[in-house]
Design a protein around this motif. Structure first.
Motif, PDB file in Angstrom:
ATOM      1  N   ARG A   1       1.099  -0.910   0.106  1.00  0.00           N
ATOM      2  CA  ARG A   1       0.230  -0.259  -0.101  1.00  0.00           C
ATOM      3  C   ARG A   1       0.815   1.416   0.325  1.00  0.00           C
ATOM      4  NH1 ARG A   1      -4.735  -1.959   0.856  1.00  0.00           N
ATOM      5  NH2 ARG A   1      -5.087  -4.085   2.202  1.00  0.00           N
TER       6      ARG A   1
ATOM      7  N   SER B   1      -0.898   1.922  -8.631  1.00  0.00           N
ATOM      8  CA  SER B   1      -2.350   1.260  -7.657  1.00  0.00           C
ATOM      9  C   SER B   1      -1.827  -0.028  -7.567  1.00  0.00           C
ATOM     10  CB  SER B   1      -3.296   1.984  -8.371  1.00  0.00           C
ATOM     11  OG  SER B   1      -3.256   1.510  -9.717  1.00  0.00           O
ATOM     12  N   THR B   2      -2.951  -0.796  -7.039  1.00  0.00           N
ATOM     13  CA  THR B   2      -3.526  -1.737  -6.512  1.00  0.00           C
ATOM     14  C   THR B   2      -3.927  -2.156  -7.968  1.00  0.00           C
ATOM     15  OG1 THR B   2      -4.824  -1.249  -4.701  1.00  0.00           O
ATOM     16  CG2 THR B   2      -5.081  -3.159  -5.513  1.00  0.00           C
ATOM     17  N   TYR B   3      -4.700  -1.573  -8.784  1.00  0.00           N
ATOM     18  CA  TYR B   3      -4.784  -2.514 -10.213  1.00  0.00           C
ATOM     19  C   TYR B   3      -3.746  -2.986 -10.838  1.00  0.00           C
ATOM     20  CZ  TYR B   3      -6.174  -1.624 -15.272  1.00  0.00           C
ATOM     21  OH  TYR B   3      -6.672  -1.857 -16.472  1.00  0.00           O
TER      22      TYR B   3
ATOM     23  N   THR C   1      -6.083 -10.146   1.142  1.00  0.00           N
ATOM     24  CA  THR C   1      -4.801  -8.558   0.772  1.00  0.00           C
ATOM     25  C   THR C   1      -6.180  -7.862   1.258  1.00  0.00           C
ATOM     26  OG1 THR C   1      -5.822  -8.505  -2.158  1.00  0.00           O
ATOM     27  CG2 THR C   1      -3.675  -9.378  -1.046  1.00  0.00           C
TER      28      THR C   1
ATOM     29  N   VAL D   1      -7.982  -5.767  -0.764  1.00  0.00           N
ATOM     30  CA  VAL D   1      -8.432  -5.145  -1.799  1.00  0.00           C
ATOM     31  C   VAL D   1      -9.952  -5.420  -2.620  1.00  0.00           C
ATOM     32  CG1 VAL D   1      -6.238  -4.824  -2.054  1.00  0.00           C
ATOM     33  CG2 VAL D   1      -7.300  -6.743  -3.099  1.00  0.00           C
ATOM     34  N   ASN D   2     -10.602  -3.906  -2.825  1.00  0.00           N
ATOM     35  CA  ASN D   2     -11.739  -4.047  -3.405  1.00  0.00           C
ATOM     36  C   ASN D   2     -11.802  -4.897  -4.994  1.00  0.00           C
ATOM     37  OD1 ASN D   2     -13.343  -2.581  -5.448  1.00  0.00           O
ATOM     38  ND2 ASN D   2     -13.254  -1.300  -4.709  1.00  0.00           N
TER      39      ASN D   2
ATOM     40  N   THR E   1     -11.395  -4.031  -8.110  1.00  0.00           N
ATOM     41  CA  THR E   1     -10.025  -4.197  -8.772  1.00  0.00           C
ATOM     42  C   THR E   1      -9.183  -4.877  -9.667  1.00  0.00           C
ATOM     43  OG1 THR E   1      -9.820  -1.753  -7.048  1.00  0.00           O
ATOM     44  CG2 THR E   1      -7.805  -2.676  -8.015  1.00  0.00           C
TER      45      THR E   1
ATOM     46  N   LYS F   1     -11.095  -5.920 -12.479  1.00  0.00           N
ATOM     47  CA  LYS F   1     -11.000  -4.712 -13.628  1.00  0.00           C
ATOM     48  C   LYS F   1      -8.703  -5.064 -14.509  1.00  0.00           C
ATOM     49  CE  LYS F   1     -10.743   0.113 -14.363  1.00  0.00           C
ATOM     50  NZ  LYS F   1     -10.135   1.514 -13.553  1.00  0.00           N
TER      51      LYS F   1
END
Lengths: 330, 288, 136
Positions: free
Chosen positions: C12, C17-19, C51, C53-54, C57, C60
């Motif tokens: 993080r 970005s996570t993506y 993790t 995360v969203n 994402t 995507k």
């Protein structure tokens, strides 16, 4: 939903139940002690008969009343004060505490309707309060009847202390005090403010409305010649109005009647008039009839029902107002 | 289908407008960061969407139905003060909230609570830490099996471990059910990694609304000489200037003129730029 | 049922970005031969559980990999690797180029270079051979 309200108000309900149990114990104990006192002072007959008719040892009745009247009056005062306590400690905090602490948000963001939430809280708080009130009212009444005419009952059903604790009147007052507290709670959103304002408003309303009930029940009317002995003052009736009528049946004004009565008390020579002379003087000077409007003791139940209707009606209005405010509350 | 739509929504408290003329739509399945400084109107907006506050103007809809003093059955709300019955145990509270709902899954609540380390089922809610209370409140919100979760400052009182646990729970719900989430925070960094949509509010108004990647792609940060600012074309959002250098945040920028450095802003600097612009509009005197 | 063979590590604080991290790590795993055609990528739920995360994402990022022709989403089953990025040159510990780099790294260490020195040297040489446009 009922379970939620019951669980949240559990502590309060247990306190109420405790009050009932302790109250019952205390009253039962006092009553049996009192009956022992009556028996030992040989006053048993004076419980049902008028004091002057029953044979009792000299001074025994007086000694008994000195010992017990205050205690009996406290018992009455508890029943008279209980509606106010229900309003202050149960009605006022019911919604005010939720609004103050913001916990109403939890219920308002679930699928339960606000009205249903409100009703369940009301029922869970009100029903046990009324049960305790009625229970204690019966216990005090049971105790008072053991004292009979030796106790406060001798003053008739219509004195403030006796009337306010009998029949359905206490329930009416309790409904009103409770609804008043609940309403002030949702309006002020402050527990303490609702409790104090609720107490004040209840006391004021109770005094302001206390005379209203007498005027709403049809009174009986008695017209007799001034010489007749009447017993409306002794049979426990509620005397609303008395006065004199002239020969034509018209009301003689209080001042005029007073002056005429005064005049008849002395003869034309200025010496005090005899009883016969006085009574004969009255019709001659224009006070032909004496009248009284009164509510006999036997109609007391009507007064109680009207009392319940007044205070219960006000309670319903206040609860409707509470529901209305809660529906709009954010 | 949109999970939530606001049309010219405004809310006035006495003389102050907490929210004014807000229009936006939250598409279903998004994880929305509702960000803005303290007092920007985030809570008021969420409370209006939950049916707790009635808008003074405009209309809010959730799943197409106007919110009229009543929360939509598919929406769950986490209040900022968590509003739980503190004298009940966690287990009793679960039962109580279940009793207040038509559609309810105790299993779901217990599943979520099982994932959270710090919550004892038989402890009184009032004795739990603030973080554990938040987690209980989120578990209860999920018990309604919502399609839209409105969370007011969900992470504000969580320690890093609890924060991670909680986000995992929420994001798993998104993965499993396609739940739409609107989370507010005054700290963008709290939400940056988990959100894909941003709704920036300041002074009661919507400043930025859109998918984070798209919003970022739409903006440029240009750095160049102060004297040459007129060469830059596009919608200027905000600028910071030193004696010689200008840093400009632009929307829909035209091709970069020579002598200017061009970068895509990160979300933090974009948000800062918009907030600075909003401040300047409110107090033009302080504008430099 | 085949479970995901790799796990994403989301940093993080990296500023990436996570993506992008998911895309890069998936590609790296393919290059290093950790992911072969037919392997299933971890499901969005598995990534989220690991993790926080969203999941949107993750999906995507998978869509981007699919657009690049590296993976294929099969309805109800998951996302599967369709292409191999590994070659004899990159996969396995005994690939010749890797052996050479390993030998060079060993000499650097014996020569007293610290990690920063090695990284600086490596990036400088890499940038000489692969100009910026090609890296994007």
């Amino acid at each position: 939903m009922m379970w939620v309200s019951w669980r949240r108000q559990r502590a309060q309900l247990i306190t109420l139940l405790g009050m009932l149990v302790v109250g019952a114990g205390v009253i039962a104990l006092l009553r049996s002690t009192m009956i022992d006192a009556i028996t030992s002072s040989q006053l048993a007959r004076c419980v049902t008969q008028a004091l002057q008719d029953c044979t009792a040892p000299d001074g025994a009745a007086k000694a008994f009343q000195e010992a017990w009247t205050t205690r009996l009056n406290i018992g009455q005062a508890v029943i008279l004060g209980l509606p106010a306590l229900i309003g202050v400690f149960i009605g006022a905090p019911l919604f005010a505490r939720e609004l103050e602490q913001g916990t109403h948000v939890l219920a308002f963001t679930q699928s339960v309707r606000r009205t249903r939430w409100m009703v369940s809280k009301l029922v869970v708080a009100l029903v046990p309060s009324l049960i305790v009130l009625i229970g204690l009212q019966y216990l005090v009444s049971w105790w008072l009847s053991a004292a009979g005419t030796l106790g406060p009952r001798k003053n008739g059903s219509f004195t403030a202390l006796n009337f306010g604790i009998e029949h359905v009147s206490p329930v009416g007052y309790a409904l009103f005090a409770f609804a008043l507290g609940a309403f002030l709670g949702v309006v002020s959103r402050r527990t303490l403010a609702a409790m104090t304002a609720g107490l004040g408003a209840f006391v004021v309303a109770r005094f302001a409305l206390s005379g209203l009930v007498d005027r709403l029940v049809p009174a009986q009317r008695l017209e007799v010649s001034p010489a007749t002995n009447v017993n409306v003052y002794h049979d426990g009736s509620l005397v609303l109005e008395t006065g004199y009528l002239d020969a034509a049946g018209q009301l003689v004004s209080k001042e005029k009647a007073g002056a005429l009565l005064q005049a008849c008390k002395s003869t034309s020579e200025g010496t005090p008039n005899s009883q016969e002379g006085f009574l004969a003087c009255l019709p001659q000077s224009g006070l032909s009839k004496w009248y009284a409007s009164f509510i006999p003791k036997s109609q007391a139940w009507q007064l109680h029902l009207v009392d319940l209707a007044i205070f219960g009606g006000l309670a319903l209005l206040l609860l409707a107002g509470t529901a209305w405010v809660l529906r709009r509350q954010s | 289908m949109t999970a939530m739509t606001a049309t010219a929504v405004g809310k006035r408290y006495r003389t102050r407008w907490a929210v004014r003329d807000c229009s936006f739509a939250v598409p279903e399945g998004k994880v929305v960061a509702l960000v803005g400084p303290n007092g920007a109107g985030k809570s008021t907006l969420l409370r209006m969407a939950a049916g707790l506050v009635r808008p003074t103007t405009g209309e809010l809809r959730t799943f197409g139905t106007p919110v009229d003093g009543r929360i939509h059955p598919d929406v769950s709300f986490l209040a900022q003060n968590r509003s739980l019955y503190r004298d009940l145990t966690v287990r009793e509270l679960t039962r109580a909230v279940g009793a207040m709902n038509d559609r309810w899954s105790t299993d779901r609540v217990e599943e979520v609570l099982g994932l959270l380390a710090g919550v004892d089922h038989d402890a009184k809610v009032g004795t739990l830490s603030a973080g554990a209370r938040t987690q209980v409140a989120i578990a209860l919100a999920l018990g309604r099996l919502p399609r839209l979760l409105l969370l007011d400052e969900p992470l504000s009182d969580l320690d890093p471990l609890a924060r991670d646990e909680t986000l995992r729970v929420i994001m798993t719900d998104v993965a499993d059910h396609g739940t739409t989430v609107v989370m507010s925070s005054h700290l963008l960094s709290d939400l940056r990694e988990v959100c894909d949509h941003i709704l920036l509010i300041d002074d009661g108004r919507v400043q930025v609304d859109g998918d984070i990647e798209e919003v970022l792609a739409e903006h440029r940060v240009l750095v160049g000489p102060v004297a040459d600012e007129s060469a830059v074309a596009g919608t200027l959002i905000s600028a910071t200037r030193t004696e010689r250098q200008s840093t400009l945040l632009l929307r829909k920028a035209e091709p970069t003129p020579a002598g200017w450095a061009d970068t895509e802003p990160d979300l933090e600097s974009l948000v800062m730029g918009y907030l600075r612009a909003s401040r300047d509009r409110r107090s033009p005197a302080r504008r430099r | 049922m085949l479970t995901g063979v790799i796990e994403f590590r989301i940093d993080r604080r990296s500023g990436v970005s996570t993506y992008m991290q998911i895309i890069q790590q998936a590609k790296q795993a393919m290059r290093l031969g950790l992911l072969h055609p037919g392997d299933r990528l971890p499901s969005a739920r598995e990534v989220v559980e690991a993790t926080a995360v969203n999941p949107n994402t993750v999906l995507k990022a998978y869509r981007e990999l699919e657009r690049e022709g590296l993976v294929e989403a099969r309805r109800g089953l998951g996302t599967f690797v369709t292409k191999s990025l590994s070659s004899a040159a990159t996969a396995g510990d005994d690939a010749p180029l890797r052996q050479e780099l390993s030998g060079w790294m060993g000499r650097a260490r014996r020569g007293g270079l610290v990690v920063e020195d090695v990284d600086a040297l490596y990036s400088a040489v890499r940038d000489e051979h692969y100009p910026a446009e090609e890296q994007a």
